[in-house]
Design a protein around this motif. Structure first.
Motif, short mmCIF file in Angstrom:
data_model
loop_
_atom_site.label_atom_id
_atom_site.label_comp_id
_atom_site.label_asym_id
_atom_site.label_seq_id
_atom_site.Cartn_x
_atom_site.Cartn_y
_atom_site.Cartn_z
N UNK A 118 4.65 5.31 -5.69
CA UNK A 118 4.68 5.29 -7.15
C UNK A 118 3.76 6.33 -7.76
N UNK A 119 2.65 6.60 -7.11
CA UNK A 119 1.78 7.68 -7.59
C UNK A 119 2.53 9.00 -7.57
N UNK A 120 3.27 9.23 -6.48
CA UNK A 120 4.09 10.45 -6.38
C UNK A 120 5.20 10.43 -7.44
N UNK A 121 5.92 9.31 -7.57
CA UNK A 121 7.04 9.23 -8.51
C UNK A 121 6.57 9.38 -9.95
N UNK A 122 5.40 8.81 -10.25
CA UNK A 122 4.86 8.91 -11.60
C UNK A 122 4.58 10.36 -11.96
N UNK A 123 4.04 11.11 -11.03
CA UNK A 123 3.78 12.53 -11.28
C UNK A 123 5.09 13.28 -11.51
N UNK A 124 6.10 12.99 -10.70
CA UNK A 124 7.41 13.62 -10.87
C UNK A 124 8.00 13.28 -12.23
N UNK A 125 7.91 12.00 -12.60
CA UNK A 125 8.48 11.55 -13.87
C UNK A 125 7.74 12.17 -15.05
N UNK A 147 3.50 -6.94 -10.00
CA UNK A 147 3.87 -5.63 -10.52
C UNK A 147 2.68 -4.95 -11.17
N UNK A 148 1.86 -5.72 -11.86
CA UNK A 148 0.68 -5.13 -12.49
C UNK A 148 -0.26 -4.55 -11.44
N UNK A 149 -0.46 -5.26 -10.35
CA UNK A 149 -1.28 -4.73 -9.26
C UNK A 149 -0.73 -3.41 -8.75
N UNK A 150 0.59 -3.30 -8.74
CA UNK A 150 1.26 -2.13 -8.19
C UNK A 150 1.10 -0.90 -9.09
N UNK A 151 1.14 -1.10 -10.41
CA UNK A 151 1.14 0.04 -11.33
C UNK A 151 -0.18 0.24 -12.05
N UNK A 152 -1.10 -0.70 -11.92
CA UNK A 152 -2.33 -0.64 -12.69
C UNK A 152 -3.08 0.67 -12.46
N UNK A 153 -3.46 1.31 -13.54
CA UNK A 153 -4.18 2.57 -13.45
C UNK A 153 -3.30 3.79 -13.52
N UNK A 154 -1.99 3.63 -13.34
CA UNK A 154 -1.06 4.74 -13.47
C UNK A 154 -0.71 4.93 -14.95
N UNK A 155 -0.21 6.10 -15.29
CA UNK A 155 0.10 6.44 -16.68
C UNK A 155 1.27 5.61 -17.19
N UNK A 156 1.06 4.73 -18.17
CA UNK A 156 2.17 3.89 -18.65
C UNK A 156 3.25 4.67 -19.39
N UNK A 157 2.99 5.94 -19.68
CA UNK A 157 4.06 6.76 -20.25
C UNK A 157 5.05 7.20 -19.18
N UNK A 193 0.83 -1.21 0.00
CA UNK A 193 0.00 0.00 0.00
C UNK A 193 0.87 1.26 0.00
N UNK A 194 1.93 1.25 0.78
CA UNK A 194 2.82 2.41 0.83
C UNK A 194 3.56 2.61 -0.49
N UNK A 195 4.01 1.50 -1.10
CA UNK A 195 4.72 1.59 -2.36
C UNK A 195 3.83 2.12 -3.47
N UNK A 196 2.56 1.76 -3.43
CA UNK A 196 1.62 2.27 -4.43
C UNK A 196 1.52 3.80 -4.32
N UNK A 197 1.43 4.30 -3.10
CA UNK A 197 1.38 5.75 -2.91
C UNK A 197 2.68 6.41 -3.37
#
Length: 279
Positions: A129-136, A159-169, A123-127
């Motif tokens: 990654x949401x932050x890191x994805x925005x930065x990236x 891994x799919x559970x972890x990133x699913x729904x985030x921007x694949x770009x 759960x913490x890693x998902x949050x």
């Protein structure tokens, strides 16, 4: 497909030697190891690695990294960072450096299973990654989650559970053939299909399991160890064929930690072997 080498696997070479030798051998690119490492009397994969750039003060080295890489005619397959997802300052530094270099992709490592309850870590890693994805995304960079044993993302499904729904770009997955021999193996074609647009990068190495000890009652314990591309348990040819069948045409990065052959012979032979498998 394009072939590169991750410099974690070239500890004997300085950055100058690494780019010169890999370019001469015909590799398309290089994936630089970036981390603050321990010193060692003898260069090793994880300590004293001469082809590693320090994370601390990384900004001061960017001009040299780019001069060496581009000057040798190599492209970046990515930046091999070791910052964990919750180390936001270090992740931000790696993302900024990747953007400045035009390297495109940077690995952000996931929490180790031994550091807590899986559910809490996930759960913490998902949050994170949401932050890191925005930065990236703001810098035109993709952060990568590697399938790696003993972490919360050892398999494609996890891994799919972890990133699913985030921007694949802005976030993707490194499918790692050798790590999956140790933990997390799923049928490759199914894994590629599951990951879909998140399949952004590929690492190739090989591993073999061997008996380590036999107890008095006959119980055998086993140990995984690095092997050459030909001698490990993973079928590298079948793997590349599955990637090609899936339509993957991106980077394939070698990180061969076997030591049966001297380093220069090892990298040269690996490239010849991979190209022969695709011929």
């Amino acid at each position: 497909m394009k072939f590169s080498v991750f410099t974690a696997s070239t500890p004997d070479w300085t950055p100058e030697q690494a780019v010169a030798k890999l370019a001469e051998q015909g590799w398309d690119g290089i994936e630089w190891r970036v981390t603050d490492q321990a010193d060692a009397d003898v260069p090793g994969f994880w300590a004293g690695n001469r082809a590693t750039w320090p994370l601390t003060g990384l900004e001061d080295h960017l001009a040299d990294i780019d001069r060496l890489t581009r000057g040798a005619g190599l492209d970046y397959s990515g930046i091999g960072g070791y910052a964990r997802s919750f180390e936001h300052a270090d992740v931000a530094r790696l993302i900024a450096a990747t953007a400045a270099l035009g390297a495109g992709r940077v690995r952000v490592t996931m929490p180790l299973l031994k550091t807590g309850d899986y559910r809490d870590l996930f759960a913490a890693a998902r949050k994170d990654l949401e932050w890191a994805t925005a930065e990236a995304a703001a810098r035109g960079v993709t952060v990568l989650v590697e399938l790696h044993h003993e972490t919360i993302a050892s398999s494609a499904s996890a891994a799919l559970r972890l990133v699913d729904g985030l921007d694949p770009a802005a976030v993707g997955v490194i499918h790692d053939l050798g790590n999956l021999v140790i933990e997390g193996h799923e049928d490759h074609r199914a894994a590629f299909q599951l990951l879909g647009p998140y399949l952004q990068h590929v690492h190739v190495k090989n591993v073999a399991w061997a008996p380590q000890a036999t107890a008095a009652d006959g119980t055998v314990t086993w140990r995984a160890d690095w092997a050459t591309l030909r001698a490990g348990q993973a079928d590298v040819g079948a793997y590349l064929a599955a990637l090609r069948e899936h339509g993957y045409d991106g980077w394939v990065t070698l990180e061969d930690f076997s030591t049966a052959l001297p380093l220069e012979e090892r990298t040269r032979d690996n490239l010849a072997y991979l190209r022969s498998l695709l011929a």
